[in-house]
Design an enzyme around this catalytic site. Structure first.
Site, mmCIF file in Angstrom:
data_model
loop_
_atom_site.group_PDB
_atom_site.id
_atom_site.type_symbol
_atom_site.label_atom_id
_atom_site.label_comp_id
_atom_site.label_asym_id
_atom_site.label_seq_id
_atom_site.Cartn_x
_atom_site.Cartn_y
_atom_site.Cartn_z
ATOM 1 C CE LYS A 226 18.988 40.996 -5.999
ATOM 2 N NZ LYS A 226 18.987 40.238 -7.497
ATOM 3 N NE ARG A 265 25.735 40.871 -8.752
ATOM 4 C CZ ARG A 265 25.120 41.881 -8.027
ATOM 5 N NH1 ARG A 265 24.193 41.718 -7.340
ATOM 6 N NH2 ARG A 265 25.438 43.153 -8.432
HETATM 7 N N1 PMM Z 1 21.295 41.625 -8.901
HETATM 8 C C1 PMM Z 1 21.616 43.159 -9.003
HETATM 9 C C2 PMM Z 1 22.420 43.654 -9.843
HETATM 10 N N2 PMM Z 1 23.224 42.619 -10.774
HETATM 11 N N3 PMM Z 1 23.332 40.522 -11.517
HETATM 12 C C3 PMM Z 1 23.167 39.245 -11.721
HETATM 13 N N4 PMM Z 1 23.820 38.639 -12.612
HETATM 14 N N5 PMM Z 1 22.237 38.989 -11.031
HETATM 15 C C4 PMM Z 1 21.513 39.462 -10.089
HETATM 16 O O1 PMM Z 1 20.616 39.010 -9.376
HETATM 17 C C5 PMM Z 1 21.944 41.149 -9.893
HETATM 18 C C6 PMM Z 1 22.659 41.357 -10.839
HETATM 19 C C7 PMM Z 1 21.026 43.838 -7.892
HETATM 20 O O2 PMM Z 1 21.699 43.851 -6.635
HETATM 21 P P1 PMM Z 1 22.389 44.961 -6.237
HETATM 22 O O3 PMM Z 1 21.970 46.252 -6.347
HETATM 23 O O4 PMM Z 1 22.297 44.624 -4.502
HETATM 24 O O5 PMM Z 1 23.656 44.712 -6.467
#
Ligand code: PMM
Length: 288
Positions: A226, A265
């Site tokens: 991020k 994650r």
């Molecule tokens: N961040 C993203 C997408 N989904 N879900 C949860 N539970 N927590 C998060 O921090 C989260 C998420 C965005 O990140 P990406 O686009 O790199 O997948």
């Protein structure tokens, strides 16, 4: 040693966190995600990627078909289904624990039919229909905090007490979920790093994560690659390359585990596990 939360009850499995935390590997099937959009042009490529994450130690694979990147445009239900369903089905068929990253009840319902064990809702189960779908299916749920919507969430996020406000939201949504018939043992909460938060807010949430952990639910933290990590590296004179950001993400993940998180994650499962395994040995103990 800290008290254990969990096991987290999923649709027909359970994940325990006493011996180790869990890594959730990211399978984005989107042309434009935070950092890895467009990497998996076909369902077969996305399934292969997910299987590699499982081989490397991901306990869960999180499949998402709508980018939540700041400023991202929404996609239709039909398009999201077209992207995610074959991937959920293909991964679930191998026995992998699949989570569907969606805010749409229809996508969640179809993904559950295709074998998803978990609904990961970045809108925190604010939709009554989403709660109903999850309650009926008896899946595990991730309730995440987001301020605003991806299209505009990074414009002017302001809080009096970001950690307190996020904790209050998560506690309230957990109550609403339980009232809708979702068992407390199926609930995981997530402060939503980067979702309607400044870099300073993200750091406060991580520094005071114990206030989210105190809610009593297992906590998931997503900080992989991020923007705030790149900003921290750059301010210290380092290039925010993917590989540097993966190391930085792993450091953040370890900090989250030390503060009591149970699930992280991540895009880079190997680097993250190297870091969280050490953090686990500190907070959960180590048996040689
Ligand atoms: N961040 C993203 C997408 N989904 N879900 C949860 N539970 N927590 C998060 O921090 C989260 C998420 C965005 O990140 P990406 O686009 O790199 O997948």
């Amino acid at each position: 040693m800290r008290p254990t939360r969990g096991p987290w009850r999923l649709r027909d499995r359970a994940l325990a966190f006493d011996a180790s935390s869990a890594v959730m590997g990211i399978v984005n099937v989107t042309p434009d995600s935070f950092s890895d959009g467009g990497r998996h042009p076909t369902p077969a490529a996305a399934i292969d990627h997910g299987l590699r994450l499982v081989e490397r130690g991901a306990a869960i694979v999180d499949v998402g078909g709508e980018s939540s990147r700041p400023g991202a445009a929404p996609v239709t239900t039909a398009e999201e289904l077209r992207r995610v369903l074959p991937v959920v089905e293909g991964l679930a068929a191998t026995g992998a624990v699949v989570s569907i990253d969606t805010a749409k009840p229809d996508v969640a319902a179809a993904a559950i039919d295709a074998g998803a064990q978990i609904v990961n809702d970045i809108t925190g189960l604010t939709s009554p229909r989403m709660r109903q779908v999850c309650a009926r299916a008896g899946v595990g749920v991730v309730i995440m905090h987001m301020r605003g919507e991806p299209a505009t969430m990074q414009e002017h996020p302001t809080y009096d007490d970001v950690v307190g406000e996020v904790a209050t939201f998560l506690a309230r949504q957990a109550e609403v979920a339980v009232a809708a018939g979702i068992a407390p043992e199926r609930i995981v909460v997530d402060p939503g790093i980067g979702f309607g938060k400044t870099f300073a807010h993200n750091l406060l949430l991580l520094g005071e994560l114990d206030r989210i952990v105190a809610l009593g639910f297992p906590v998931l933290v997503g900080l992989s690659r991020k923007g705030f990590l790149g900003a921290i590296l750059e301010a210290a004179g380092m290039e925010p390359t993917i590989s540097n950001r993966d190391v930085a993400s792993a450091a953040g993940a370890a900090a989250a585990i030390l503060a009591g998180a149970d699930i992280v994650r991540t895009h880079d499962v190997v680097t993250t596990r190297a870091a969280t395994t050490v953090a686990d040995a500190i907070v959960r103990g180590w048996n040689r």
